[in-house]
Design a protein around this motif. Sequence first.
Motif, short mmCIF file in Angstrom:
data_model
loop_
_atom_site.label_atom_id
_atom_site.label_comp_id
_atom_site.label_asym_id
_atom_site.label_seq_id
_atom_site.Cartn_x
_atom_site.Cartn_y
_atom_site.Cartn_z
N THR A 269 0.94 -1.44 -0.13
CA THR A 269 -0.44 0.11 -0.56
C THR A 269 0.85 1.29 0.02
O THR A 269 0.39 2.03 -0.80
CB THR A 269 -1.15 -0.16 1.71
OG1 THR A 269 -0.40 0.19 2.61
CG2 THR A 269 -1.74 -1.19 1.11
N GLU A 270 2.25 0.86 0.75
CA GLU A 270 2.70 2.19 0.56
C GLU A 270 3.81 2.58 -0.70
O GLU A 270 3.81 3.73 -1.00
CB GLU A 270 4.22 2.33 1.70
CG GLU A 270 3.26 2.37 2.81
CD GLU A 270 2.86 3.94 3.89
OE1 GLU A 270 3.60 5.06 2.71
OE2 GLU A 270 2.36 4.04 4.76
N LEU A 271 3.69 2.10 -1.70
CA LEU A 271 4.43 1.78 -2.82
C LEU A 271 3.22 2.36 -3.96
O LEU A 271 3.76 2.58 -4.99
CB LEU A 271 4.84 0.32 -3.09
CG LEU A 271 6.22 -0.43 -2.87
CD1 LEU A 271 7.30 -1.36 -3.12
CD2 LEU A 271 6.95 0.92 -2.84
N ASP A 272 2.92 2.96 -3.66
CA ASP A 272 2.04 3.54 -4.35
C ASP A 272 2.51 4.74 -5.01
O ASP A 272 2.74 4.98 -5.95
CB ASP A 272 0.35 4.55 -4.09
CG ASP A 272 -0.56 4.92 -5.00
OD1 ASP A 272 -0.88 4.05 -5.98
OD2 ASP A 272 -0.90 6.41 -4.93
N VAL A 273 3.46 5.12 -4.65
CA VAL A 273 4.61 6.27 -4.83
C VAL A 273 6.29 5.07 -4.79
O VAL A 273 6.17 4.55 -4.16
CB VAL A 273 4.86 7.60 -3.66
CG1 VAL A 273 5.70 8.15 -4.68
CG2 VAL A 273 3.72 8.10 -4.21
N PRO A 274 7.19 5.07 -6.08
CA PRO A 274 7.57 4.15 -5.71
C PRO A 274 9.18 4.24 -4.26
O PRO A 274 8.55 6.00 -4.42
CB PRO A 274 9.30 4.65 -6.79
CG PRO A 274 7.74 4.55 -7.97
CD PRO A 274 6.50 5.74 -6.95
N ALA A 275 9.47 3.97 -3.78
CA ALA A 275 10.88 4.49 -2.76
C ALA A 275 11.32 3.13 -2.58
O ALA A 275 11.03 2.17 -3.10
CB ALA A 275 9.48 4.96 -1.41
N ALA A 276 12.57 4.02 -1.69
CA ALA A 276 13.62 3.35 -1.19
C ALA A 276 13.16 2.29 -0.24
O ALA A 276 12.61 2.94 0.55
CB ALA A 276 14.99 3.92 -0.97
N THR A 277 14.59 1.80 0.15
CA THR A 277 13.49 0.80 1.81
C THR A 277 13.84 1.51 2.93
O THR A 277 13.62 1.50 3.85
CB THR A 277 15.42 -0.52 1.46
OG1 THR A 277 15.32 -1.70 0.09
CG2 THR A 277 14.95 -1.10 2.90
N THR A 278 15.17 2.73 2.43
CA THR A 278 14.62 3.27 4.04
C THR A 278 14.14 4.62 4.16
O THR A 278 13.52 4.42 5.34
CB THR A 278 16.69 4.33 3.61
OG1 THR A 278 16.54 5.18 2.22
CG2 THR A 278 17.79 3.47 3.85
N ASP A 279 12.79 4.75 3.06
CA ASP A 279 12.20 5.63 2.88
C ASP A 279 10.58 5.00 3.89
O ASP A 279 10.09 4.82 4.44
CB ASP A 279 11.54 5.76 1.71
CG ASP A 279 12.93 6.77 0.79
OD1 ASP A 279 12.76 7.85 2.06
OD2 ASP A 279 12.82 7.21 -0.26
N LEU A 280 10.66 3.11 3.14
CA LEU A 280 9.64 2.18 3.04
C LEU A 280 9.73 1.92 4.64
O LEU A 280 8.89 2.27 5.67
CB LEU A 280 9.71 1.17 3.03
CG LEU A 280 9.17 1.86 1.20
CD1 LEU A 280 10.01 0.54 0.03
CD2 LEU A 280 8.37 2.15 0.90
N ALA A 281 10.71 1.81 5.47
CA ALA A 281 11.26 1.49 6.73
C ALA A 281 11.02 2.90 7.60
O ALA A 281 10.38 2.54 8.79
CB ALA A 281 12.90 1.19 6.60
N ARG A 282 10.78 4.23 7.51
CA ARG A 282 10.36 5.17 7.82
C ARG A 282 9.39 5.45 8.09
O ARG A 282 8.65 5.49 9.31
CB ARG A 282 11.52 6.17 7.19
CG ARG A 282 11.10 7.69 8.35
CD ARG A 282 12.06 8.39 7.83
NE ARG A 282 11.39 9.32 5.83
CZ ARG A 282 12.02 9.21 5.44
NH1 ARG A 282 13.44 8.53 5.28
NH2 ARG A 282 11.64 9.64 3.77
N ARG A 283 8.38 5.59 7.07
CA ARG A 283 7.12 5.46 6.66
C ARG A 283 6.63 4.26 7.74
O ARG A 283 5.49 4.71 7.99
CB ARG A 283 7.29 5.41 5.28
CG ARG A 283 6.91 6.44 4.80
CD ARG A 283 7.34 6.84 2.93
NE ARG A 283 6.34 5.55 2.57
CZ ARG A 283 6.78 6.09 1.31
NH1 ARG A 283 7.25 6.50 0.34
NH2 ARG A 283 5.57 5.03 0.52
N THR A 284 6.61 2.74 7.71
CA THR A 284 6.21 1.81 8.14
C THR A 284 6.66 1.62 9.41
O THR A 284 5.91 1.21 10.03
CB THR A 284 6.45 0.86 7.06
OG1 THR A 284 7.51 0.55 7.45
CG2 THR A 284 5.43 1.41 5.83
#
Length: 350
Positions: A269-284
Amino acid sequence: MEAELEFSAGDRARLRFAVSPLWEVATSFRLLSAGRAHPVHRHWIEQVRPRVTAAGLDRDRLAELVPCDGYVPDFLNPAPTAPAPTLAEELTALRAAPAERIRRDLTRLEREHGLSLGPRLRSLYDDPHTQLPKLAEEIETYWQLALAPYWARIRAALDADVLHRARQLAEHGSAYLLDELHGQAAREGDTLRLRERRRGLSRAVAGTGLVLVPSAFTGPGLLIRVSPPDPLQLAYPARDTATLWQPRPAPAAEALAVVLGRSRTRLLTELDVPAATTDLARRTGLSPAAVSQSLTALRDAGLVSAHRAGRWVLYARTATADALLSSRASDSAEPSRPAPPGRPEPTARR
């Protein structure tokens, strides 16, 4: 001003559509270089520009070849040989561009923009055979940073436009298609009229046939490529581009989480916008190691794609994941229907 071009039965028979990655490279790079906000592509620009700047692409060959406005060398957009060539196929054509075409286009770039070629473009002029592979490598880097993570969404919009136009062509003919395509183009009898075209046109310089190229980044205008012996190319703004970056409906993730697990479903669900691993870790709130492990599993399942360019690795949902999430959202939004009168409600079999 207006240019007129003979449009014979043979040209009508050779009219075709093509989705071109290299057209999107040049038009999107120009948009980034403009340095101003954009009502449609603002969110894309905000995500992509820092990566392009960090990679130094705003100061390299592509930046010199694609000015903020005006002429862009035609060899950057070789005529598509298929309805949907890959970037690799188009870069092969670019690397094979004849030296005389490179030099002619660079001379025109100098003349029309009133500039002198910098060291990189002078090297390209003097030795195209050696320099074109370096340019192709730079374009590949830009693609991975700026377009590849978003390509499934862009490609869906371009394909939808082609389907709509092809239906118009089949039902109403080429005159209707060209009249509806763009305000700068119209067909009258055996003549194709291109408004706001400063240079004249003839079949001697335009080649035979016509290639129509939908684009997400052209802006409101019609872009014209004339480079004999290739057919004339018209790049036009694709329909529904205005909604390209709008957030998609939030999926109903509960049922999907039962199958994939909550962490992996959250990442999708977070990847509605492409992202890097660190971005996803911070957001989730997940650890980078847990995010990396989940992304590997999702990629193996065909639900996530990875796009590497230098130190950047961006992850994006695939079309399969989009369809899965959309179907879950539509299923949850649809209310249950009572059985038709006179029929009993179905019961589960034991």
